[in-house]
Design a protein around this motif. Structure first.
Motif, PDB file in Angstrom:
ATOM      1  N   VAL A  20      28.118  57.655  34.439  1.00  0.00           N
ATOM      2  CA  VAL A  20      28.467  59.068  34.288  1.00  0.00           C
ATOM      3  C   VAL A  20      27.936  59.870  35.475  1.00  0.00           C
ATOM      4  O   VAL A  20      28.642  60.715  36.035  1.00  0.00           O
ATOM      5  CB  VAL A  20      27.922  59.620  32.948  1.00  0.00           C
ATOM      6  CG1 VAL A  20      28.048  61.136  32.883  1.00  0.00           C
ATOM      7  CG2 VAL A  20      28.657  58.980  31.784  1.00  0.00           C
ATOM      8  N   GLY A  21      26.726  59.593  35.892  1.00  0.00           N
ATOM      9  CA  GLY A  21      26.164  60.286  37.054  1.00  0.00           C
ATOM     10  C   GLY A  21      26.949  60.010  38.319  1.00  0.00           C
ATOM     11  O   GLY A  21      27.202  60.912  39.116  1.00  0.00           O
ATOM     12  N   TYR A  22      27.375  58.772  38.513  1.00  0.00           N
ATOM     13  CA  TYR A  22      28.169  58.404  39.687  1.00  0.00           C
ATOM     14  C   TYR A  22      29.514  59.123  39.684  1.00  0.00           C
ATOM     15  O   TYR A  22      29.952  59.630  40.718  1.00  0.00           O
ATOM     16  CB  TYR A  22      28.360  56.889  39.706  1.00  0.00           C
ATOM     17  CG  TYR A  22      29.229  56.396  40.822  1.00  0.00           C
ATOM     18  CD1 TYR A  22      28.784  56.417  42.141  1.00  0.00           C
ATOM     19  CD2 TYR A  22      30.501  55.900  40.573  1.00  0.00           C
ATOM     20  CE1 TYR A  22      29.574  55.958  43.171  1.00  0.00           C
ATOM     21  CE2 TYR A  22      31.308  55.440  41.599  1.00  0.00           C
ATOM     22  CZ  TYR A  22      30.843  55.473  42.892  1.00  0.00           C
ATOM     23  OH  TYR A  22      31.645  55.022  43.909  1.00  0.00           O
ATOM     24  N   LEU A  23      30.159  59.181  38.524  1.00  0.00           N
ATOM     25  CA  LEU A  23      31.453  59.867  38.436  1.00  0.00           C
ATOM     26  C   LEU A  23      31.313  61.367  38.699  1.00  0.00           C
ATOM     27  O   LEU A  23      32.150  61.965  39.378  1.00  0.00           O
ATOM     28  CB  LEU A  23      32.089  59.616  37.067  1.00  0.00           C
ATOM     29  CG  LEU A  23      32.530  58.185  36.803  1.00  0.00           C
ATOM     30  CD1 LEU A  23      33.021  58.036  35.366  1.00  0.00           C
ATOM     31  CD2 LEU A  23      33.584  57.734  37.787  1.00  0.00           C
ATOM     32  N   ILE A  24      30.262  61.959  38.185  1.00  0.00           N
ATOM     33  CA  ILE A  24      30.015  63.384  38.440  1.00  0.00           C
ATOM     34  C   ILE A  24      29.726  63.608  39.923  1.00  0.00           C
ATOM     35  O   ILE A  24      30.240  64.551  40.531  1.00  0.00           O
ATOM     36  CB  ILE A  24      28.867  63.905  37.554  1.00  0.00           C
ATOM     37  CG1 ILE A  24      29.324  63.927  36.095  1.00  0.00           C
ATOM     38  CG2 ILE A  24      28.414  65.285  38.003  1.00  0.00           C
ATOM     39  CD1 ILE A  24      28.222  64.230  35.113  1.00  0.00           C
ATOM     40  N   TYR A  25      28.940  62.732  40.533  1.00  0.00           N
ATOM     41  CA  TYR A  25      28.632  62.849  41.961  1.00  0.00           C
ATOM     42  C   TYR A  25      29.903  62.784  42.796  1.00  0.00           C
ATOM     43  O   TYR A  25      30.101  63.579  43.708  1.00  0.00           O
ATOM     44  CB  TYR A  25      27.666  61.735  42.361  1.00  0.00           C
ATOM     45  CG  TYR A  25      27.465  61.627  43.849  1.00  0.00           C
ATOM     46  CD1 TYR A  25      26.636  62.521  44.517  1.00  0.00           C
ATOM     47  CD2 TYR A  25      28.112  60.642  44.583  1.00  0.00           C
ATOM     48  CE1 TYR A  25      26.448  62.428  45.887  1.00  0.00           C
ATOM     49  CE2 TYR A  25      27.934  60.544  45.955  1.00  0.00           C
ATOM     50  CZ  TYR A  25      27.108  61.438  46.598  1.00  0.00           C
ATOM     51  OH  TYR A  25      26.934  61.349  47.954  1.00  0.00           O
ATOM     52  N   ARG A  26      30.785  61.830  42.489  1.00  0.00           N
ATOM     53  CA  ARG A  26      32.034  61.699  43.246  1.00  0.00           C
ATOM     54  C   ARG A  26      32.916  62.929  43.059  1.00  0.00           C
ATOM     55  O   ARG A  26      33.575  63.368  43.983  1.00  0.00           O
ATOM     56  CB  ARG A  26      32.794  60.442  42.826  1.00  0.00           C
ATOM     57  CG  ARG A  26      32.169  59.189  43.394  1.00  0.00           C
ATOM     58  CD  ARG A  26      32.927  57.952  43.000  1.00  0.00           C
ATOM     59  NE  ARG A  26      34.336  57.997  43.315  1.00  0.00           N
ATOM     60  CZ  ARG A  26      34.888  57.483  44.407  1.00  0.00           C
ATOM     61  NH1 ARG A  26      34.128  56.852  45.267  1.00  0.00           N
ATOM     62  NH2 ARG A  26      36.178  57.566  44.618  1.00  0.00           N
ATOM     63  N   LYS A  27      32.942  63.486  41.862  1.00  0.00           N
ATOM     64  CA  LYS A  27      33.752  64.674  41.603  1.00  0.00           C
ATOM     65  C   LYS A  27      33.199  65.870  42.369  1.00  0.00           C
ATOM     66  O   LYS A  27      33.959  66.641  42.950  1.00  0.00           O
ATOM     67  CB  LYS A  27      33.775  64.952  40.101  1.00  0.00           C
ATOM     68  CG  LYS A  27      34.688  66.053  39.696  1.00  0.00           C
ATOM     69  CD  LYS A  27      36.122  65.644  39.915  1.00  0.00           C
ATOM     70  CE  LYS A  27      37.048  66.697  39.363  1.00  0.00           C
ATOM     71  NZ  LYS A  27      38.435  66.401  39.660  1.00  0.00           N
ATOM     72  N   VAL A  28      31.881  66.018  42.386  1.00  0.00           N
ATOM     73  CA  VAL A  28      31.259  67.143  43.082  1.00  0.00           C
ATOM     74  C   VAL A  28      31.459  67.024  44.590  1.00  0.00           C
ATOM     75  O   VAL A  28      31.720  68.011  45.274  1.00  0.00           O
ATOM     76  CB  VAL A  28      29.750  67.224  42.726  1.00  0.00           C
ATOM     77  CG1 VAL A  28      29.021  68.179  43.645  1.00  0.00           C
ATOM     78  CG2 VAL A  28      29.581  67.653  41.283  1.00  0.00           C
TER      79      VAL A  28
END
Length: 59
Positions: A20-28
Protein backbone atom coordinates in the motif's frame (compact mmCIF):
# COMPACT_ATOMS: atom_id res chain seq x y z
CA UNK A 1 -1.82 -18.63 19.49
CA UNK A 2 1.67 -19.91 19.20
CA UNK A 3 4.69 -17.84 18.09
CA UNK A 4 4.49 -19.12 14.51
CA UNK A 5 0.92 -17.83 14.12
CA UNK A 6 1.94 -14.44 15.46
CA UNK A 7 4.96 -14.29 13.16
CA UNK A 8 2.83 -15.13 10.10
CA UNK A 9 0.27 -12.45 10.99
CA UNK A 10 3.01 -9.84 11.50
CA UNK A 11 4.74 -10.73 8.22
CA UNK A 12 1.49 -10.56 6.25
CA UNK A 13 0.54 -7.21 7.81
CA UNK A 14 3.96 -5.73 7.07
CA UNK A 15 3.80 -6.98 3.47
CA UNK A 16 0.34 -5.45 2.94
CA UNK A 17 1.48 -2.16 4.46
CA UNK A 18 4.56 -2.14 2.21
CA UNK A 19 2.49 -2.72 -0.93
CA UNK A 20 0.00 0.00 0.00
CA UNK A 21 2.84 2.40 0.81
CA UNK A 22 4.55 1.63 -2.50
CA UNK A 23 1.35 2.23 -4.47
CA UNK A 24 0.74 5.53 -2.68
CA UNK A 25 4.36 6.58 -3.31
CA UNK A 26 4.04 5.84 -7.03
CA UNK A 27 0.76 7.75 -7.22
CA UNK A 28 2.22 10.77 -5.42
CA UNK A 29 5.35 10.77 -7.59
CA UNK A 30 3.25 10.27 -10.77
CA UNK A 31 5.14 7.17 -11.80
CA UNK A 32 2.18 4.89 -12.21
CA UNK A 33 -1.01 4.76 -14.18
CA UNK A 34 -1.89 7.15 -16.96
CA UNK A 35 -0.90 10.78 -16.95
CA UNK A 36 -3.44 13.51 -17.63
CA UNK A 37 -2.77 14.01 -21.34
CA UNK A 38 -5.43 16.66 -21.83
CA UNK A 39 -3.05 18.56 -24.11
CA UNK A 40 -2.46 15.53 -26.31
CA UNK A 41 -0.16 12.55 -26.20
CA UNK A 42 2.88 14.70 -26.86
CA UNK A 43 2.79 15.86 -23.23
CA UNK A 44 3.54 12.36 -21.96
CA UNK A 45 5.75 11.31 -24.84
CA UNK A 46 3.18 8.76 -25.98
CA UNK A 47 4.05 6.42 -23.14
CA UNK A 48 0.72 6.12 -21.36
CA UNK A 49 -1.68 3.27 -22.18
CA UNK A 50 -4.23 5.25 -24.15
CA UNK A 51 -1.55 6.92 -26.31
CA UNK A 52 0.16 3.72 -27.44
CA UNK A 53 -1.06 2.36 -30.76
CA UNK A 54 -3.28 -0.66 -30.57
CA UNK A 55 -2.67 -3.66 -32.80
CA UNK A 56 -6.18 -4.71 -33.77
CA UNK A 57 -5.06 -6.57 -36.85
CA UNK A 58 -6.72 -9.90 -37.42
CA UNK A 59 -4.82 -12.12 -39.81
Amino acid sequence: MNPVDIAVIVIVCVAVAAVVGYLIYRKVKHKGGCCDCSGGCSSCGGSCPHCTPKDDKKD
